[in-house]
Design a protein around this motif. Structure first.
Motif, PDB file in Angstrom:
ATOM      1  N   ASP A   1       0.964  -1.119   0.094  1.00  0.00           N
ATOM      2  CA  ASP A   1       0.073  -0.126   0.004  1.00  0.00           C
ATOM      3  C   ASP A   1       0.912   1.487   0.172  1.00  0.00           C
ATOM      4  O   ASP A   1       1.611   1.433   0.911  1.00  0.00           O
ATOM      5  CB  ASP A   1      -1.022   0.021   1.361  1.00  0.00           C
ATOM      6  N   MET A   2       1.104   1.672  -1.237  1.00  0.00           N
ATOM      7  CA  MET A   2       1.623   3.226  -1.310  1.00  0.00           C
ATOM      8  C   MET A   2       0.830   4.235  -1.669  1.00  0.00           C
ATOM      9  O   MET A   2       0.017   3.947  -2.745  1.00  0.00           O
ATOM     10  CB  MET A   2       2.781   2.999  -2.013  1.00  0.00           C
ATOM     11  N   ASP A   3       1.139   5.547  -1.637  1.00  0.00           N
ATOM     12  CA  ASP A   3       0.438   6.718  -1.899  1.00  0.00           C
ATOM     13  C   ASP A   3       1.300   7.182  -3.291  1.00  0.00           C
ATOM     14  O   ASP A   3       2.458   7.620  -2.828  1.00  0.00           O
ATOM     15  CB  ASP A   3       0.068   7.762  -0.830  1.00  0.00           C
ATOM     16  N   PHE A   4       0.702   7.293  -4.347  1.00  0.00           N
ATOM     17  CA  PHE A   4       1.544   7.800  -5.471  1.00  0.00           C
ATOM     18  C   PHE A   4       0.966   9.251  -5.963  1.00  0.00           C
ATOM     19  O   PHE A   4       1.344   9.577  -6.930  1.00  0.00           O
ATOM     20  CB  PHE A   4       1.417   7.027  -6.739  1.00  0.00           C
ATOM     21  N   HIS A   5       0.210   9.847  -5.128  1.00  0.00           N
ATOM     22  CA  HIS A   5      -0.157  11.216  -5.679  1.00  0.00           C
ATOM     23  C   HIS A   5       0.821  12.230  -6.129  1.00  0.00           C
ATOM     24  O   HIS A   5       0.409  13.228  -6.761  1.00  0.00           O
ATOM     25  CB  HIS A   5      -1.319  11.801  -4.596  1.00  0.00           C
ATOM     26  N   LYS A   6       1.738  12.174  -5.194  1.00  0.00           N
ATOM     27  CA  LYS A   6       3.053  13.201  -5.403  1.00  0.00           C
ATOM     28  C   LYS A   6       4.071  12.467  -6.182  1.00  0.00           C
ATOM     29  O   LYS A   6       5.242  13.125  -5.990  1.00  0.00           O
ATOM     30  CB  LYS A   6       3.460  13.668  -4.175  1.00  0.00           C
ATOM     31  N   ILE A   7       3.958  11.192  -6.541  1.00  0.00           N
ATOM     32  CA  ILE A   7       5.158  10.655  -7.260  1.00  0.00           C
ATOM     33  C   ILE A   7       4.668  10.575  -8.946  1.00  0.00           C
ATOM     34  O   ILE A   7       3.586  10.301  -9.060  1.00  0.00           O
ATOM     35  CB  ILE A   7       5.169   9.113  -6.917  1.00  0.00           C
ATOM     36  N   ARG A   8       5.626  10.909  -9.745  1.00  0.00           N
ATOM     37  CA  ARG A   8       5.446  10.913 -11.123  1.00  0.00           C
ATOM     38  C   ARG A   8       6.255   9.741 -11.815  1.00  0.00           C
ATOM     39  O   ARG A   8       7.490   9.553 -11.062  1.00  0.00           O
ATOM     40  CB  ARG A   8       5.641  12.210 -11.676  1.00  0.00           C
ATOM     41  N   PRO A   9       5.952   9.274 -13.059  1.00  0.00           N
ATOM     42  CA  PRO A   9       6.816   8.115 -13.361  1.00  0.00           C
ATOM     43  C   PRO A   9       8.186   8.664 -13.786  1.00  0.00           C
ATOM     44  O   PRO A   9       8.435   9.792 -14.159  1.00  0.00           O
ATOM     45  CB  PRO A   9       6.114   7.736 -14.636  1.00  0.00           C
ATOM     46  N   HIS A  10       9.327   7.708 -13.823  1.00  0.00           N
ATOM     47  CA  HIS A  10      10.347   8.258 -14.116  1.00  0.00           C
ATOM     48  C   HIS A  10      10.703   8.233 -15.571  1.00  0.00           C
ATOM     49  O   HIS A  10      11.413   8.915 -16.137  1.00  0.00           O
ATOM     50  CB  HIS A  10      11.595   7.332 -13.632  1.00  0.00           C
ATOM     51  N   LEU A  11       9.967   7.405 -16.389  1.00  0.00           N
ATOM     52  CA  LEU A  11      10.114   7.599 -17.847  1.00  0.00           C
ATOM     53  C   LEU A  11       8.576   7.069 -18.315  1.00  0.00           C
ATOM     54  O   LEU A  11       7.699   6.080 -17.433  1.00  0.00           O
ATOM     55  CB  LEU A  11      11.131   6.888 -18.305  1.00  0.00           C
ATOM     56  N   THR A  12       8.359   7.298 -19.490  1.00  0.00           N
ATOM     57  CA  THR A  12       7.349   6.815 -20.204  1.00  0.00           C
ATOM     58  C   THR A  12       7.768   5.955 -21.735  1.00  0.00           C
ATOM     59  O   THR A  12       8.680   6.747 -22.309  1.00  0.00           O
ATOM     60  CB  THR A  12       6.254   8.040 -20.678  1.00  0.00           C
TER      61      THR A  12
END
Length: 173
Positions: free
Chosen positions: A89-100
């Motif tokens: 269980d992690m909150d990703f609201h303030k995390i963006r992907p490192h790459l697409t």
């Protein structure tokens, strides 16, 4: 049944949805997410897909991955995948992907996370995952060569390990 949002080539939602397994139209795309978790030793948490899973059965893979469902952002999708497949269980609201990574029919957002995980506390999703373990970059590359790991480009595996502690492709000292 699993439905995905349909995107255009510029990653704008089209207000249409697609049923998983149906062919997308030529100018339609969908969103996929992957998370790679690394420990303080620099090893990646990898998972072995179930023997009865369609596509890459019994193969080892990155920590988690899957398609975003209708209404999900990239962050919500990766948060759901981690919880569903491993019980993390992690909150990703303030995390963006490192790459697409763009692929033929979509966009694959890759998140690189540094986190200590006790494997004994994980709750593996029976329908998806049969096993997990920590592995080094060198071992994963050997597993790819031996056809035990999904055949990602070796350069991708190197990149994931190289940029796991930073955003961007410029080496920070």
């Amino acid at each position: 049944m699993e439905f995905w949002d349909v995107y255009d080539i510029n990653r704008n939602k089209t207000n249409r949805k697609a049923l998983r397994g149906e062919n997308l139209k030529s100018d339609d795309f969908h969103l996929v997410v992957h998370a790679c978790i690394f420990n303080s030793n620099g090893d990646m948490l990898i998972q072995q897909r179930q023997s009865f899973k369609e596509g890459w059965a019994n193969m080892w893979d990155l920590t988690v991955g899957g398609s975003a469902l209708v209404g999900e952002t990239s962050q919500l999708a990766v948060q759901r995948e981690l919880y569903e497949e491993l019980g993390i269980d992690m909150d990703f609201h303030k995390i963006r992907p490192h790459l697409t990574i763009n692929f033929e029919k979509g966009f694959d957002d890759v998140y690189l996370i540094e986190k200590e995980i006790n494997l004994d506390t994980l709750n593996l999703q029976f329908d998806e995952v049969q096993n997990v373990r920590w592995e080094s970059k060198e071992k994963i590359l050997t597993m790819i060569k031996n056809s035990n790991f999904i055949p990602y480009h070796e350069s991708l595996i190197n990149l994931l390990f190289d940029i796991r502690k930073q955003y961007g492709a410029i080496k920070i000292k």
